[in-house]
Design a protein around this motif. Structure first.
Motif, PDB file in Angstrom:
ATOM      1  N   GLY A  74       0.874  -1.248   0.044  1.00  0.00           N
ATOM      2  CA  GLY A  74      -0.030  -0.039  -0.194  1.00  0.00           C
ATOM      3  C   GLY A  74       0.982   1.326  -0.156  1.00  0.00           C
ATOM      4  O   GLY A  74       1.975   1.376   0.150  1.00  0.00           O
ATOM      5  N   SER A  75       0.412   2.377  -0.287  1.00  0.00           N
ATOM      6  CA  SER A  75       1.341   3.566  -0.452  1.00  0.00           C
ATOM      7  C   SER A  75       1.425   4.309   1.161  1.00  0.00           C
ATOM      8  O   SER A  75       2.327   4.775   1.177  1.00  0.00           O
ATOM      9  CB  SER A  75       0.661   4.665  -1.329  1.00  0.00           C
ATOM     10  N   LYS A  76       0.278   4.112   2.027  1.00  0.00           N
ATOM     11  CA  LYS A  76       0.484   4.599   3.312  1.00  0.00           C
ATOM     12  C   LYS A  76       1.688   4.081   3.996  1.00  0.00           C
ATOM     13  O   LYS A  76       2.425   4.891   4.610  1.00  0.00           O
ATOM     14  CB  LYS A  76      -0.702   4.017   4.081  1.00  0.00           C
ATOM     15  N   TYR A 108      -2.871  14.940   4.005  1.00  0.00           N
ATOM     16  CA  TYR A 108      -2.973  13.691   4.417  1.00  0.00           C
ATOM     17  C   TYR A 108      -2.160  13.514   5.582  1.00  0.00           C
ATOM     18  O   TYR A 108      -0.973  13.843   5.491  1.00  0.00           O
ATOM     19  CB  TYR A 108      -2.616  12.760   3.267  1.00  0.00           C
ATOM     20  N   TYR A 136       2.076  12.191   6.227  1.00  0.00           N
ATOM     21  CA  TYR A 136       3.282  13.050   5.779  1.00  0.00           C
ATOM     22  C   TYR A 136       3.665  13.411   7.318  1.00  0.00           C
ATOM     23  O   TYR A 136       5.050  13.258   7.278  1.00  0.00           O
ATOM     24  CB  TYR A 136       2.924  14.132   4.885  1.00  0.00           C
ATOM     25  N   ASN A 184       0.974  16.466  -3.586  1.00  0.00           N
ATOM     26  CA  ASN A 184      -0.131  15.665  -3.638  1.00  0.00           C
ATOM     27  C   ASN A 184      -1.072  16.298  -4.409  1.00  0.00           C
ATOM     28  O   ASN A 184      -2.078  17.093  -3.974  1.00  0.00           O
ATOM     29  CB  ASN A 184      -0.592  15.474  -2.059  1.00  0.00           C
ATOM     30  N   ASN A 215      -5.742  14.867  -1.402  1.00  0.00           N
ATOM     31  CA  ASN A 215      -6.670  14.543  -0.149  1.00  0.00           C
ATOM     32  C   ASN A 215      -6.094  15.576   0.759  1.00  0.00           C
ATOM     33  O   ASN A 215      -4.935  15.685   1.140  1.00  0.00           O
ATOM     34  CB  ASN A 215      -6.399  13.341   0.220  1.00  0.00           C
ATOM     35  N   ASP A 233       2.777  12.292  -4.182  1.00  0.00           N
ATOM     36  CA  ASP A 233       1.777  11.176  -3.966  1.00  0.00           C
ATOM     37  C   ASP A 233       0.905  11.510  -4.973  1.00  0.00           C
ATOM     38  O   ASP A 233      -0.111  12.462  -5.087  1.00  0.00           O
ATOM     39  CB  ASP A 233       1.122  11.493  -2.459  1.00  0.00           C
ATOM     40  N   CYS A 235      -1.730   9.113  -5.600  1.00  0.00           N
ATOM     41  CA  CYS A 235      -2.665   8.026  -5.361  1.00  0.00           C
ATOM     42  C   CYS A 235      -4.103   8.225  -5.905  1.00  0.00           C
ATOM     43  O   CYS A 235      -4.819   7.498  -6.444  1.00  0.00           O
ATOM     44  CB  CYS A 235      -2.744   7.575  -4.090  1.00  0.00           C
ATOM     45  N   TYR A 236      -4.454   9.714  -6.465  1.00  0.00           N
ATOM     46  CA  TYR A 236      -5.754  10.119  -7.022  1.00  0.00           C
ATOM     47  C   TYR A 236      -5.616  10.380  -8.491  1.00  0.00           C
ATOM     48  O   TYR A 236      -6.504  11.084  -9.022  1.00  0.00           O
ATOM     49  CB  TYR A 236      -6.504  11.138  -6.219  1.00  0.00           C
ATOM     50  N   SER A 263      -0.935   4.041  -5.974  1.00  0.00           N
ATOM     51  CA  SER A 263      -1.660   3.471  -5.313  1.00  0.00           C
ATOM     52  C   SER A 263      -2.930   2.756  -6.008  1.00  0.00           C
ATOM     53  O   SER A 263      -3.528   3.505  -6.996  1.00  0.00           O
ATOM     54  CB  SER A 263      -2.388   4.140  -4.104  1.00  0.00           C
ATOM     55  N   SER A 309      -5.171   1.380  -4.400  1.00  0.00           N
ATOM     56  CA  SER A 309      -6.340   1.166  -3.475  1.00  0.00           C
ATOM     57  C   SER A 309      -7.488   1.816  -3.956  1.00  0.00           C
ATOM     58  O   SER A 309      -8.765   0.958  -4.047  1.00  0.00           O
ATOM     59  CB  SER A 309      -6.286   1.943  -2.313  1.00  0.00           C
ATOM     60  N   LYS A 310      -7.599   2.906  -4.672  1.00  0.00           N
ATOM     61  CA  LYS A 310      -8.924   3.780  -5.162  1.00  0.00           C
ATOM     62  C   LYS A 310      -9.088   3.399  -6.610  1.00  0.00           C
ATOM     63  O   LYS A 310     -10.230   3.112  -6.958  1.00  0.00           O
ATOM     64  CB  LYS A 310      -8.587   5.390  -4.981  1.00  0.00           C
ATOM     65  N   ARG A 355      -3.404  -4.035  -0.015  1.00  0.00           N
ATOM     66  CA  ARG A 355      -2.450  -3.208   0.058  1.00  0.00           C
ATOM     67  C   ARG A 355      -1.295  -3.229  -1.114  1.00  0.00           C
ATOM     68  O   ARG A 355      -0.434  -4.102  -1.108  1.00  0.00           O
ATOM     69  CB  ARG A 355      -1.792  -3.717   1.304  1.00  0.00           C
TER      70      ARG A 355
HETATM   71  C1  LIG Z   1      -3.064  11.223  -0.211  1.00  0.00           C
HETATM   72  C2  LIG Z   1      -3.031   9.510   0.324  1.00  0.00           C
HETATM   73  N1  LIG Z   1      -1.886   9.384   0.059  1.00  0.00           N
HETATM   74  C3  LIG Z   1      -2.015   7.733   0.366  1.00  0.00           C
HETATM   75  C4  LIG Z   1      -2.879   7.126   0.944  1.00  0.00           C
HETATM   76  C5  LIG Z   1      -2.751   5.743   1.118  1.00  0.00           C
HETATM   77  O1  LIG Z   1      -3.313   5.033   0.422  1.00  0.00           O
HETATM   78  P1  LIG Z   1      -3.076   3.220   0.534  1.00  0.00           P
HETATM   79  O2  LIG Z   1      -2.113   2.781   1.632  1.00  0.00           O
HETATM   80  O3  LIG Z   1      -4.342   2.409   0.462  1.00  0.00           O
HETATM   81  O4  LIG Z   1      -2.246   3.144  -0.725  1.00  0.00           O
HETATM   82  C6  LIG Z   1      -3.936   7.810   0.998  1.00  0.00           C
HETATM   83  C7  LIG Z   1      -5.278   7.041   1.520  1.00  0.00           C
HETATM   84  O5  LIG Z   1      -6.397   7.394   1.734  1.00  0.00           O
HETATM   85  C8  LIG Z   1      -4.100   9.268   0.416  1.00  0.00           C
HETATM   86  O6  LIG Z   1      -5.324   9.814   0.726  1.00  0.00           O
END
Ligand SMILES: Cc1ncc(COP(=O)(O)O)c(C=O)c1O
Length: 368
Positions: free
Chosen positions: A98-100, A125, A128, A158, A162, A190, A192-193, A224, A226-227, A235
């Protein structure tokens, strides 16, 4: 034991509002955590199942097929007509749990510590900041229009953001990268979106030469699945960019056992080939945004940015907890903007991650 001093886990403070929202006779509409509710694509699940018999250790670097699929997907999805992420070196791709996980540990993996500054957006987010704290570095919030601190060693970008859904255009990204390079700081974007821009919005990757000027030095993109592929439960993340930085991360991660399980690597490879699924996900969120945004506005809220990504950034020009409580009384649970920084004290973040039926229920309750 001396565990690192970290902030309280923010979601714990939402328990009271959550209990109120859950008391709604027609059930809660939970728009707080941005966790996907739509199904995992069938082909991705099949790839996971097919790899169940994986007794040996997986490669930290990921299978060559996974790294090639990642480089190709980014080129295709963020390529011609929108931007031009092309010719990425599959060797400069690394899967993450996962990226978190990567966000939280990147300052540590880069060897940052005491006295080093990790800069990130003023509305951001929370991880960080946590990542800087885990490394013993100094977290510093920087507004999009403020200069970077001179002692920044790592700069997080980002876009789409987010929590705000704001998109930085190629010129803004390029300017930030130039500024960071002049300071000798690593830039981690980042993204991920990135695969979820709203209708008519172009969200550009920092891996686009228009942004980095033909030189990836000091630059990392964090992705990521995930979304965009509904794989938060698997993950599944990626970091890629500057080959020297990626090689350094690989080296440390091998020692530290930060490895994506082999069945998940296979699932990721399948998801990276599934552009149709990503487009369907994007369309779903666009439709939900189109229902919820006017409903919030008609209920007297102002929406800022929110042109892309997974969230509506809304304000009723009152303390965010008052808005959270008012919406909870209608059975709608949202996140207080203060989770994302002091600048969010009068905002709430409304996630689009609920079924169409629940989004319609939210719109109805807002109108009532
Ligand atoms: C900006 C940002 N980065 C990273 C993540 C982590 O995502 P994940 O661990 O599911 O890849 C999120 C999750 O909401 C996010 O909003």
């Amino acid at each position: 034991m001396r565990f690192p001093a970290l902030p309280d886990f923010p979601w714990d403070s939402l328990t009271g509002a959550a209990a109120v929202a859950r008391g709604h006779p027609d059930g809660v509409v939970d728009l707080s955590v941005g966790t996907p509710v739509d199904p995992v694509p069938e082909a991705v699940g099949e790839a996971l199942r097919a790899a169940w018999d994986s007794p040996g250790y997986p490669q930290t670097w990921g299978t060559p097929a996974l790294r090639e699929a990642a480089a190709a997907a980014l080129g295709r999805r963020h390529g011609a007509g929108r931007s031009a992420v092309e010719g990425l070196d599959p060797d400069a791709v690394l899967p993450t749990v996962g990226s978190k996980e990567l966000v939280a540990w990147l300052p540590t993996l880069l060897g940052l510590g005491d006295g080093d500054v990790v800069a990130f957006p003023d509305l951001a987010y929370p991880t960080y900041e946590v990542g800087a704290q885990l490394a013993g570095a100094r977290p510093v919030r920087v507004g999009d229009d403020e200069p970077l601190p001179a002692d920044a060693r790592l700069v997080w970008l980002n876009s789409p953001s987010n929590p705000t859904g704001r998109v930085l255009d190629a010129a803004a990204l390029a300017a930030r990268i130039a500024e960071a390079r002049a300071l000798g700081a690593v830039v981690a974007a980042d993204e991920c979106y990135l695969g979820l821009p709203g209708p008519g919005v172009v969200a550009t990757s920092v891996l686009d030469p228009v942004v980095h000027g033909g030189d990836l030095e000091g630059l990392l993109a964090v992705h990521s699945l995930s979304k965009i592929s509904n794989l938060a439960g698997y993950r599944a993340g990626l970091v890629l960019g500057d080959p020297a930085l990626v090689a350094g991360l690989l080296q440390v991660r091998k020692h530290a056992g930060m490895i994506v399980p082999r069945p998940v690597q296979e699932a990721m490879t399948a998801a990276l080939g599934d552009d149709v699924g990503v487009a369907a996900t994007r369309d779903r969120y666009d439709a939900r945004r189109a229902v919820l945004r006017p409903a919030l506005e008609a209920a007297g809220m102002r929406i800022e940015h929110s042109e892309a990504g997974l969230y509506l950034w809304a304000t009723a020009d009152e303390p965010c907890r008052a808005t959270v409580d008012r919406l909870a009384a209608r059975g709608i649970l949202v996140a207080p903007g203060e989770f994302y920084g002091p600048a969010g004290a009068a905002h709430v973040r409304v996630a689009l991650t609920a079924s169409d039926e629940r989004i319609a229920a939210a719109a109805q309750r807002l109108a009532g």
